[in-house]
Scaffold this active site. Structure first.
Site, PDB file in Angstrom:
ATOM      1  N   GLU A 166      74.493   5.257 -22.658  1.00 32.36           N
ATOM      2  CA  GLU A 166      73.626   6.378 -23.016  1.00 32.36           C
ATOM      3  C   GLU A 166      74.465   7.347 -23.833  1.00 32.36           C
ATOM      4  O   GLU A 166      75.314   8.059 -23.296  1.00 32.36           O
ATOM      5  CB  GLU A 166      73.073   7.052 -21.760  1.00 32.36           C
ATOM      6  CG  GLU A 166      72.242   6.129 -20.874  1.00 32.36           C
ATOM      7  CD  GLU A 166      71.014   5.575 -21.558  1.00 32.36           C
ATOM      8  OE1 GLU A 166      70.610   6.133 -22.610  1.00 32.36           O
ATOM      9  OE2 GLU A 166      70.454   4.586 -21.071  1.00 32.36           O
TER      10      GLU A 166
ATOM     11  N   CYS B  23      72.230  16.100 -24.758  1.00 29.17           N
ATOM     12  CA  CYS B  23      72.251  14.907 -25.615  1.00 29.17           C
ATOM     13  C   CYS B  23      70.942  14.712 -26.365  1.00 29.17           C
ATOM     14  O   CYS B  23      70.934  14.097 -27.432  1.00 29.17           O
ATOM     15  CB  CYS B  23      72.596  13.671 -24.797  1.00 29.17           C
ATOM     16  SG  CYS B  23      71.455  13.346 -23.438  1.00 29.17           S
TER      17      CYS B  23
END
Length: 467
Positions: A212, A246
Protein backbone atom coordinates in the site's frame (compact mmCIF):
# COMPACT_ATOMS: atom_id res chain seq x y z
CA UNK A 1 17.30 -9.00 18.05
CA UNK A 2 17.27 -11.01 14.81
CA UNK A 3 17.37 -14.21 16.87
CA UNK A 4 14.43 -12.95 18.94
CA UNK A 5 12.50 -12.17 15.76
CA UNK A 6 13.10 -15.66 14.44
CA UNK A 7 12.02 -17.14 17.78
CA UNK A 8 8.79 -15.12 17.74
CA UNK A 9 8.08 -16.20 14.19
CA UNK A 10 8.83 -19.86 14.92
CA UNK A 11 6.57 -19.79 17.99
CA UNK A 12 3.69 -18.46 15.90
CA UNK A 13 4.40 -20.89 13.06
CA UNK A 14 4.39 -23.82 15.49
CA UNK A 15 1.22 -22.64 17.26
CA UNK A 16 -0.61 -22.24 13.98
CA UNK A 17 0.31 -25.73 12.84
CA UNK A 18 -0.70 -27.48 16.06
CA UNK A 19 -4.46 -27.38 15.64
CA UNK A 20 -7.40 -26.77 13.38
CA UNK A 21 -8.11 -23.29 12.09
CA UNK A 22 -9.91 -20.97 14.49
CA UNK A 23 -13.68 -21.20 14.33
CA UNK A 24 -15.94 -18.32 13.45
CA UNK A 25 -16.83 -17.96 17.13
CA UNK A 26 -13.14 -17.80 18.14
CA UNK A 27 -12.34 -15.21 15.48
CA UNK A 28 -15.29 -13.05 16.45
CA UNK A 29 -14.22 -13.26 20.09
CA UNK A 30 -10.68 -12.17 19.21
CA UNK A 31 -12.01 -9.19 17.26
CA UNK A 32 -14.37 -8.26 20.08
CA UNK A 33 -11.50 -8.34 22.57
CA UNK A 34 -9.44 -6.08 20.31
CA UNK A 35 -12.36 -3.64 20.07
CA UNK A 36 -12.82 -3.53 23.85
CA UNK A 37 -9.11 -2.86 24.36
CA UNK A 38 -9.14 -0.04 21.82
CA UNK A 39 -12.03 1.65 23.59
CA UNK A 40 -10.43 1.18 26.98
CA UNK A 41 -7.02 2.45 25.83
CA UNK A 42 -8.14 5.20 23.46
CA UNK A 43 -6.86 8.02 25.69
CA UNK A 44 -3.41 6.42 25.89
CA UNK A 45 -3.34 5.89 22.13
CA UNK A 46 -4.41 9.48 21.39
CA UNK A 47 -1.76 10.79 23.78
CA UNK A 48 0.92 8.60 22.17
CA UNK A 49 0.11 9.86 18.68
CA UNK A 50 0.15 13.44 19.95
CA UNK A 51 3.59 12.85 21.49
CA UNK A 52 4.96 11.45 18.22
CA UNK A 53 3.67 14.34 16.13
CA UNK A 54 4.39 17.05 18.65
CA UNK A 55 0.79 18.10 18.08
CA UNK A 56 -2.04 16.05 16.62
CA UNK A 57 -5.62 17.08 17.49
CA UNK A 58 -7.29 14.44 19.63
CA UNK A 59 -10.46 14.72 17.55
CA UNK A 60 -8.44 14.05 14.40
CA UNK A 61 -6.90 10.87 15.80
CA UNK A 62 -10.30 9.71 17.04
CA UNK A 63 -12.12 10.56 13.79
CA UNK A 64 -9.54 9.38 11.27
CA UNK A 65 -8.04 6.40 13.10
CA UNK A 66 -10.09 4.99 15.96
CA UNK A 67 -13.58 5.43 14.49
CA UNK A 68 -12.82 3.64 11.18
CA UNK A 69 -10.85 0.95 13.01
CA UNK A 70 -13.66 0.15 15.43
CA UNK A 71 -16.14 0.27 12.56
CA UNK A 72 -14.02 -2.24 10.63
CA UNK A 73 -14.10 -4.58 13.63
CA UNK A 74 -17.88 -4.26 13.87
CA UNK A 75 -18.28 -4.95 10.16
CA UNK A 76 -16.01 -8.00 10.22
CA UNK A 77 -17.76 -9.53 13.22
CA UNK A 78 -21.16 -8.98 11.62
CA UNK A 79 -20.30 -10.57 8.28
CA UNK A 80 -17.62 -13.11 9.19
CA UNK A 81 -19.93 -16.12 9.17
CA UNK A 82 -20.96 -15.39 5.59
CA UNK A 83 -17.38 -14.75 4.48
CA UNK A 84 -16.22 -18.09 5.92
CA UNK A 85 -19.04 -20.12 4.40
CA UNK A 86 -17.83 -22.45 1.60
CA UNK A 87 -18.84 -20.99 -1.74
CA UNK A 88 -20.47 -23.35 -4.21
CA UNK A 89 -19.42 -22.87 -7.82
CA UNK A 90 -20.67 -24.34 -11.08
CA UNK A 91 -18.98 -27.45 -12.39
CA UNK A 92 -17.71 -27.70 -15.95
CA UNK A 93 -20.49 -29.39 -17.95
CA UNK A 94 -18.25 -32.34 -18.79
CA UNK A 95 -17.99 -33.23 -15.11
CA UNK A 96 -21.64 -33.04 -14.08
CA UNK A 97 -23.15 -34.18 -11.78
CA UNK A 98 -19.96 -33.57 -9.82
CA UNK A 99 -19.85 -30.74 -7.30
CA UNK A 100 -17.34 -27.96 -6.65
CA UNK A 101 -16.80 -25.43 -3.91
CA UNK A 102 -14.24 -22.93 -2.64
CA UNK A 103 -12.99 -23.15 0.94
CA UNK A 104 -11.36 -20.11 2.54
CA UNK A 105 -8.53 -21.19 4.80
CA UNK A 106 -6.08 -19.05 6.81
CA UNK A 107 -2.63 -18.60 5.29
CA UNK A 108 -0.64 -19.05 8.48
CA UNK A 109 1.62 -16.36 9.93
CA UNK A 110 1.07 -12.88 8.48
CA UNK A 111 3.50 -9.97 8.81
CA UNK A 112 2.26 -6.37 8.86
CA UNK A 113 4.56 -3.35 8.58
CA UNK A 114 2.65 -0.21 9.56
CA UNK A 115 3.13 3.44 8.60
CA UNK A 116 3.77 6.52 10.73
CA UNK A 117 1.23 8.95 9.30
CA UNK A 118 -1.76 7.05 10.73
CA UNK A 119 0.16 4.79 13.07
CA UNK A 120 -2.86 3.19 14.77
CA UNK A 121 -5.12 2.64 11.77
CA UNK A 122 -2.47 1.52 9.28
CA UNK A 123 -1.04 -0.99 11.75
CA UNK A 124 -4.21 -2.42 13.26
CA UNK A 125 -6.64 -2.26 10.33
CA UNK A 126 -4.77 -5.03 8.45
CA UNK A 127 -4.66 -6.93 11.76
CA UNK A 128 -8.48 -6.93 11.82
CA UNK A 129 -8.61 -8.56 8.38
CA UNK A 130 -5.83 -11.04 9.18
CA UNK A 131 -7.54 -12.13 12.41
CA UNK A 132 -10.89 -12.43 10.61
CA UNK A 133 -9.19 -14.81 8.19
CA UNK A 134 -7.89 -16.92 11.12
CA UNK A 135 -4.19 -16.10 10.91
CA UNK A 136 -1.50 -15.52 13.49
CA UNK A 137 0.08 -12.09 13.10
CA UNK A 138 3.32 -10.24 13.74
CA UNK A 139 3.14 -6.43 13.71
CA UNK A 140 5.95 -3.97 13.07
CA UNK A 141 4.75 -0.41 13.82
CA UNK A 142 6.71 2.46 12.29
CA UNK A 143 9.88 3.49 14.10
CA UNK A 144 9.04 7.12 13.27
CA UNK A 145 6.14 6.96 15.77
CA UNK A 146 7.81 5.20 18.72
CA UNK A 147 5.37 6.32 21.41
CA UNK A 148 2.45 4.92 19.41
CA UNK A 149 4.39 1.72 18.74
CA UNK A 150 4.88 1.25 22.49
CA UNK A 151 1.19 1.95 23.16
CA UNK A 152 0.14 -0.58 20.48
CA UNK A 153 2.46 -3.18 21.97
CA UNK A 154 1.02 -2.64 25.45
CA UNK A 155 -2.52 -2.95 24.09
CA UNK A 156 -1.83 -6.11 22.09
CA UNK A 157 -0.04 -7.81 24.97
CA UNK A 158 -3.13 -7.27 27.14
CA UNK A 159 -5.37 -9.00 24.59
CA UNK A 160 -3.42 -11.74 22.79
CA UNK A 161 -0.78 -14.31 23.69
CA UNK A 162 2.46 -13.68 21.75
CA UNK A 163 2.08 -16.89 19.77
CA UNK A 164 -1.13 -15.43 18.28
CA UNK A 165 -0.29 -11.72 17.87
CA UNK A 166 3.09 -10.14 18.58
CA UNK A 167 4.35 -6.57 18.23
CA UNK A 168 7.97 -5.92 17.28
CA UNK A 169 9.45 -2.51 18.04
CA UNK A 170 12.71 -1.14 16.69
CA UNK A 171 14.40 0.89 13.99
CA UNK A 172 15.06 0.43 10.30
CA UNK A 173 17.43 -2.51 10.88
CA UNK A 174 14.70 -4.39 12.77
CA UNK A 175 12.18 -3.55 10.04
CA UNK A 176 14.56 -4.99 7.42
CA UNK A 177 15.02 -8.19 9.42
CA UNK A 178 11.26 -8.37 9.95
CA UNK A 179 10.60 -8.17 6.21
CA UNK A 180 13.06 -11.00 5.60
CA UNK A 181 11.12 -13.51 7.74
CA UNK A 182 9.40 -16.33 5.78
CA UNK A 183 5.85 -15.09 6.36
CA UNK A 184 2.89 -16.68 4.61
CA UNK A 185 1.91 -13.13 3.60
CA UNK A 186 3.43 -9.71 4.18
CA UNK A 187 1.59 -6.37 4.03
CA UNK A 188 3.59 -3.16 3.87
CA UNK A 189 2.30 0.41 3.98
CA UNK A 190 4.76 3.17 3.16
CA UNK A 191 6.92 4.70 0.46
CA UNK A 192 7.82 3.18 -2.89
CA UNK A 193 11.52 3.41 -2.00
CA UNK A 194 11.15 1.17 1.05
CA UNK A 195 8.65 -1.04 -0.81
CA UNK A 196 11.39 -2.05 -3.25
CA UNK A 197 13.52 -3.23 -0.33
CA UNK A 198 10.56 -5.13 1.13
CA UNK A 199 9.89 -6.86 -2.19
CA UNK A 200 13.55 -7.79 -2.56
CA UNK A 201 13.66 -9.35 0.93
CA UNK A 202 10.35 -11.16 0.47
CA UNK A 203 11.46 -12.62 -2.87
CA UNK A 204 14.07 -14.81 -1.18
CA UNK A 205 11.25 -16.61 0.67
CA UNK A 206 8.69 -16.42 -2.16
CA UNK A 207 6.52 -14.52 0.31
CA UNK A 208 3.39 -13.02 -1.30
CA UNK A 209 3.26 -9.30 -0.65
CA UNK A 210 0.59 -6.60 -0.50
CA UNK A 211 1.99 -3.09 -0.95
CA UNK A 212 0.00 0.00 0.00
CA UNK A 213 1.97 2.97 -1.32
CA UNK A 214 0.78 6.36 -2.52
CA UNK A 215 1.55 8.67 -5.39
CA UNK A 216 0.28 12.03 -6.57
CA UNK A 217 -3.48 11.64 -6.20
CA UNK A 218 -5.15 14.35 -8.33
CA UNK A 219 -8.44 16.18 -7.89
CA UNK A 220 -10.12 17.22 -11.15
CA UNK A 221 -12.94 19.77 -11.01
CA UNK A 222 -15.37 20.28 -13.90
CA UNK A 223 -16.47 23.81 -14.70
CA UNK A 224 -20.09 23.00 -13.87
CA UNK A 225 -19.35 22.02 -10.27
CA UNK A 226 -19.79 24.70 -7.55
CA UNK A 227 -16.30 25.95 -6.72
CA UNK A 228 -17.17 26.70 -3.09
CA UNK A 229 -18.16 23.07 -2.49
CA UNK A 230 -15.13 21.73 -4.32
CA UNK A 231 -12.76 24.01 -2.38
CA UNK A 232 -14.20 23.01 0.98
CA UNK A 233 -14.02 19.27 0.30
CA UNK A 234 -10.61 19.32 -1.34
CA UNK A 235 -8.97 21.61 1.23
CA UNK A 236 -10.42 19.76 4.20
CA UNK A 237 -9.10 16.43 2.89
CA UNK A 238 -5.78 17.93 1.90
CA UNK A 239 -4.98 19.64 5.19
CA UNK A 240 -6.28 17.04 7.63
CA UNK A 241 -3.20 15.71 9.43
CA UNK A 242 -1.25 18.57 7.78
CA UNK A 243 -1.40 16.82 4.43
CA UNK A 244 0.27 13.65 5.72
CA UNK A 245 -2.31 11.28 4.25
CA UNK A 246 -1.62 8.75 1.50
CA UNK A 247 -4.99 9.41 -0.16
CA UNK A 248 -5.01 13.19 0.33
CA UNK A 249 -5.46 15.18 -2.89
CA UNK A 250 -1.91 15.93 -3.99
CA UNK A 251 -2.82 18.64 -6.52
CA UNK A 252 -5.89 20.17 -8.17
CA UNK A 253 -6.79 20.59 -11.85
CA UNK A 254 -9.21 23.48 -12.44
CA UNK A 255 -10.85 24.98 -15.51
CA UNK A 256 -8.87 28.17 -16.15
CA UNK A 257 -12.10 30.16 -16.27
CA UNK A 258 -12.88 29.24 -12.65
CA UNK A 259 -9.44 29.24 -11.03
CA UNK A 260 -9.83 32.65 -9.38
CA UNK A 261 -13.19 31.64 -7.90
CA UNK A 262 -11.71 28.43 -6.50
CA UNK A 263 -8.71 30.24 -4.99
CA UNK A 264 -10.93 32.75 -3.24
CA UNK A 265 -13.10 29.95 -1.87
CA UNK A 266 -10.08 27.89 -0.80
CA UNK A 267 -8.62 30.84 1.11
CA UNK A 268 -11.92 31.31 2.92
CA UNK A 269 -12.06 27.60 3.80
CA UNK A 270 -8.56 27.63 5.26
CA UNK A 271 -9.21 30.76 7.30
CA UNK A 272 -12.40 29.14 8.63
CA UNK A 273 -11.00 25.70 9.44
CA UNK A 274 -7.42 26.48 10.52
CA UNK A 275 -6.97 30.17 11.38
CA UNK A 276 -3.41 30.89 12.52
CA UNK A 277 -2.46 27.29 11.78
CA UNK A 278 0.98 27.47 13.38
CA UNK A 279 -0.64 28.08 16.78
CA UNK A 280 -3.91 26.25 16.22
CA UNK A 281 -4.56 23.19 18.37
CA UNK A 282 -6.80 21.80 15.61
CA UNK A 283 -3.91 21.68 13.12
CA UNK A 284 -1.38 18.83 13.21
CA UNK A 285 2.39 19.17 13.18
CA UNK A 286 4.63 17.43 10.69
CA UNK A 287 6.03 14.17 11.99
CA UNK A 288 9.63 15.42 12.37
CA UNK A 289 12.13 18.10 11.39
CA UNK A 290 13.28 16.13 8.34
CA UNK A 291 9.76 16.30 6.91
CA UNK A 292 9.64 20.06 7.48
CA UNK A 293 13.01 20.55 5.78
CA UNK A 294 11.96 18.47 2.78
CA UNK A 295 8.71 20.42 2.33
CA UNK A 296 10.52 23.73 2.57
CA UNK A 297 12.92 22.52 -0.15
CA UNK A 298 9.96 21.56 -2.36
CA UNK A 299 8.42 24.98 -1.85
CA UNK A 300 11.68 26.87 -2.47
CA UNK A 301 12.34 24.86 -5.63
CA UNK A 302 8.89 25.71 -7.01
CA UNK A 303 9.22 29.39 -6.17
CA UNK A 304 12.66 29.55 -7.80
CA UNK A 305 11.16 28.08 -10.99
CA UNK A 306 8.35 30.62 -11.19
CA UNK A 307 5.54 29.34 -8.99
CA UNK A 308 3.52 31.76 -6.86
CA UNK A 309 2.52 30.95 -3.30
CA UNK A 310 -0.60 32.05 -1.44
CA UNK A 311 -0.59 31.82 2.34
CA UNK A 312 -4.24 32.23 3.46
CA UNK A 313 -3.45 31.70 7.17
CA UNK A 314 0.10 33.08 7.39
CA UNK A 315 3.56 32.39 5.99
CA UNK A 316 4.94 30.16 8.76
CA UNK A 317 6.34 27.37 6.57
CA UNK A 318 9.67 26.48 8.14
CA UNK A 319 9.01 24.42 11.28
CA UNK A 320 6.91 21.39 12.06
CA UNK A 321 3.85 23.65 12.38
CA UNK A 322 3.93 24.07 8.61
CA UNK A 323 1.05 26.34 7.54
CA UNK A 324 -1.11 25.55 4.47
CA UNK A 325 0.18 26.84 1.12
CA UNK A 326 -1.68 27.18 -2.18
CA UNK A 327 0.81 27.02 -5.04
CA UNK A 328 0.04 28.56 -8.46
CA UNK A 329 1.74 28.45 -11.87
CA UNK A 330 3.29 25.04 -11.29
CA UNK A 331 5.09 23.22 -14.10
CA UNK A 332 6.09 19.59 -14.55
CA UNK A 333 9.81 20.32 -14.08
CA UNK A 334 9.25 21.38 -10.45
CA UNK A 335 9.94 18.84 -7.72
CA UNK A 336 6.53 19.56 -6.23
CA UNK A 337 4.98 18.11 -9.41
CA UNK A 338 7.37 15.16 -9.66
CA UNK A 339 7.38 13.93 -6.05
CA UNK A 340 4.56 12.94 -3.74
CA UNK A 341 4.15 16.02 -1.53
CA UNK A 342 2.81 14.40 1.66
CA UNK A 343 2.38 17.74 3.36
CA UNK A 344 0.30 20.96 3.41
CA UNK A 345 1.31 22.30 -0.02
CA UNK A 346 -1.46 22.25 -2.64
CA UNK A 347 -0.39 22.90 -6.25
CA UNK A 348 -3.19 24.28 -8.41
CA UNK A 349 -3.07 23.69 -12.17
CA UNK A 350 -5.48 24.88 -14.83
CA UNK A 351 -6.76 23.37 -18.06
CA UNK A 352 -8.62 24.75 -21.07
CA UNK A 353 -10.66 21.70 -22.08
CA UNK A 354 -11.56 18.45 -20.33
CA UNK A 355 -9.51 16.63 -22.96
CA UNK A 356 -6.44 18.63 -21.89
CA UNK A 357 -7.02 17.62 -18.29
CA UNK A 358 -7.38 13.94 -19.19
CA UNK A 359 -4.19 14.08 -21.24
CA UNK A 360 -2.33 15.53 -18.26
CA UNK A 361 -3.66 12.77 -16.01
CA UNK A 362 -2.77 10.07 -18.53
CA UNK A 363 0.85 11.26 -18.54
CA UNK A 364 1.21 10.66 -14.79
CA UNK A 365 1.86 7.34 -12.99
CA UNK A 366 -1.27 5.67 -11.65
CA UNK A 367 -2.00 7.20 -8.20
CA UNK A 368 -3.51 5.58 -5.13
CA UNK A 369 -6.64 7.76 -5.41
CA UNK A 370 -8.41 10.01 -7.90
CA UNK A 371 -11.09 12.61 -7.22
CA UNK A 372 -13.50 14.01 -9.79
CA UNK A 373 -16.08 16.72 -9.16
CA UNK A 374 -19.00 16.65 -11.61
CA UNK A 375 -22.71 15.79 -11.31
CA UNK A 376 -23.18 14.73 -14.93
CA UNK A 377 -23.27 10.94 -14.93
CA UNK A 378 -22.23 10.55 -18.56
CA UNK A 379 -19.15 12.73 -18.05
CA UNK A 380 -18.31 10.90 -14.83
CA UNK A 381 -18.43 7.56 -16.65
CA UNK A 382 -16.29 8.94 -19.46
CA UNK A 383 -13.65 10.25 -17.05
CA UNK A 384 -13.60 6.96 -15.14
CA UNK A 385 -13.14 5.06 -18.40
CA UNK A 386 -10.18 7.25 -19.36
CA UNK A 387 -8.28 7.32 -16.05
CA UNK A 388 -6.65 4.76 -13.77
CA UNK A 389 -6.08 4.81 -10.02
CA UNK A 390 -6.27 2.60 -6.97
CA UNK A 391 -9.65 4.02 -5.88
CA UNK A 392 -12.01 6.90 -6.61
CA UNK A 393 -14.32 9.25 -4.77
CA UNK A 394 -16.68 11.32 -6.90
CA UNK A 395 -17.61 14.80 -5.61
CA UNK A 396 -15.53 14.45 -2.45
CA UNK A 397 -12.15 13.16 -1.30
CA UNK A 398 -10.84 10.18 0.67
CA UNK A 399 -14.17 8.67 1.72
CA UNK A 400 -13.92 5.63 -0.57
CA UNK A 401 -11.34 4.51 2.01
CA UNK A 402 -14.07 4.23 4.67
CA UNK A 403 -16.33 1.91 2.64
CA UNK A 404 -16.01 -1.64 3.95
CA UNK A 405 -17.46 -3.16 0.78
CA UNK A 406 -14.92 -1.47 -1.49
CA UNK A 407 -11.41 -2.89 -1.93
CA UNK A 408 -8.66 -0.50 -0.90
CA UNK A 409 -5.31 -0.66 -2.65
CA UNK A 410 -3.11 0.79 -5.34
CA UNK A 411 -2.32 -0.09 -8.92
CA UNK A 412 1.08 -0.09 -10.59
CA UNK A 413 3.43 2.32 -8.79
CA UNK A 414 0.83 3.08 -6.11
CA UNK A 415 0.78 -0.50 -4.85
CA UNK A 416 -0.36 -4.05 -5.40
CA UNK A 417 -3.17 -5.98 -3.77
CA UNK A 418 -6.19 -4.67 -1.87
CA UNK A 419 -7.81 -5.25 1.48
CA UNK A 420 -10.63 -3.98 3.77
CA UNK A 421 -13.80 -5.88 4.60
CA UNK A 422 -14.41 -9.05 2.63
CA UNK A 423 -11.54 -8.18 0.29
CA UNK A 424 -9.27 -8.10 3.35
CA UNK A 425 -10.61 -11.46 4.54
CA UNK A 426 -9.85 -12.95 1.13
CA UNK A 427 -6.46 -11.22 0.91
CA UNK A 428 -5.33 -13.11 4.01
CA UNK A 429 -7.06 -16.40 3.09
CA UNK A 430 -6.21 -19.20 0.71
CA UNK A 431 -9.09 -19.89 -1.66
CA UNK A 432 -8.90 -23.67 -1.85
CA UNK A 433 -10.74 -25.23 -4.75
CA UNK A 434 -12.42 -28.59 -4.08
CA UNK A 435 -14.01 -30.93 -6.67
CA UNK A 436 -16.18 -33.82 -5.52
CA UNK A 437 -16.13 -36.24 -8.43
CA UNK A 438 -19.30 -38.22 -9.12
CA UNK A 439 -19.17 -41.99 -9.51
CA UNK A 440 -20.83 -41.78 -12.91
CA UNK A 441 -18.34 -39.28 -14.32
CA UNK A 442 -15.40 -41.21 -12.88
CA UNK A 443 -16.62 -44.31 -14.74
CA UNK A 444 -17.26 -42.57 -18.08
CA UNK A 445 -13.86 -40.89 -17.98
CA UNK A 446 -12.40 -44.31 -18.71
CA UNK A 447 -12.86 -43.66 -22.44
CA UNK A 448 -10.19 -40.93 -22.23
CA UNK A 449 -7.55 -43.15 -20.65
CA UNK A 450 -4.89 -45.15 -22.48
CA UNK A 451 -4.95 -47.26 -24.50
CA UNK A 452 -6.85 -44.76 -26.67
CA UNK A 453 -9.67 -46.53 -28.51
CA UNK A 454 -11.70 -45.22 -31.48
CA UNK A 455 -14.56 -43.99 -29.27
CA UNK A 456 -12.17 -41.98 -27.13
CA UNK A 457 -10.48 -40.43 -30.18
CA UNK A 458 -13.85 -39.45 -31.67
CA UNK A 459 -14.91 -37.85 -28.40
CA UNK A 460 -11.66 -35.85 -28.28
CA UNK A 461 -12.31 -34.59 -31.82
CA UNK A 462 -15.86 -33.67 -30.82
CA UNK A 463 -14.58 -31.72 -27.82
CA UNK A 464 -12.12 -29.86 -30.05
CA UNK A 465 -14.89 -28.86 -32.46
CA UNK A 466 -17.21 -27.43 -29.79
CA UNK A 467 -17.81 -23.69 -29.80
Amino acid sequence: MTFELEQRFQAQHTAFGQGAAASCQQRRAALAALGRALRAQQDALVAAVNADFGRRPAAETQLLELVPLLDAIRHARKHLHRWMRPRRVAVNGLFRPGRARVLYQPLGVVGIIGAWNYPILLTLSPLVDALAAGNHVMLKPSELAPATAAAIRALIEQVFPPEQVAVIEGGADIAAAFGALPFDHLLFTGSARIARQVLHAAADNLTPVTLELGGKSPALVHASFPMQEAADRICTAKFWNAGQTCVAPDHVLLPETHAAEFLEAAGAVLRLRWPQAADNDDYAHLINDAAAIRLRELLDDALALGARALYPVGEDCRGRAFAPVLLLDCTVDMRVMREEIFGPILPILTYRTPEDALALLAAQPHPLAFYYFDRDRARVDRVLANTASGGVTINDCMFHLAQHNLPFGGVGPSGMGAYHGEDGFRRFSHARGVLLQSRWVAWTMGVFKPPYRPLGRRLVQWLLSRR
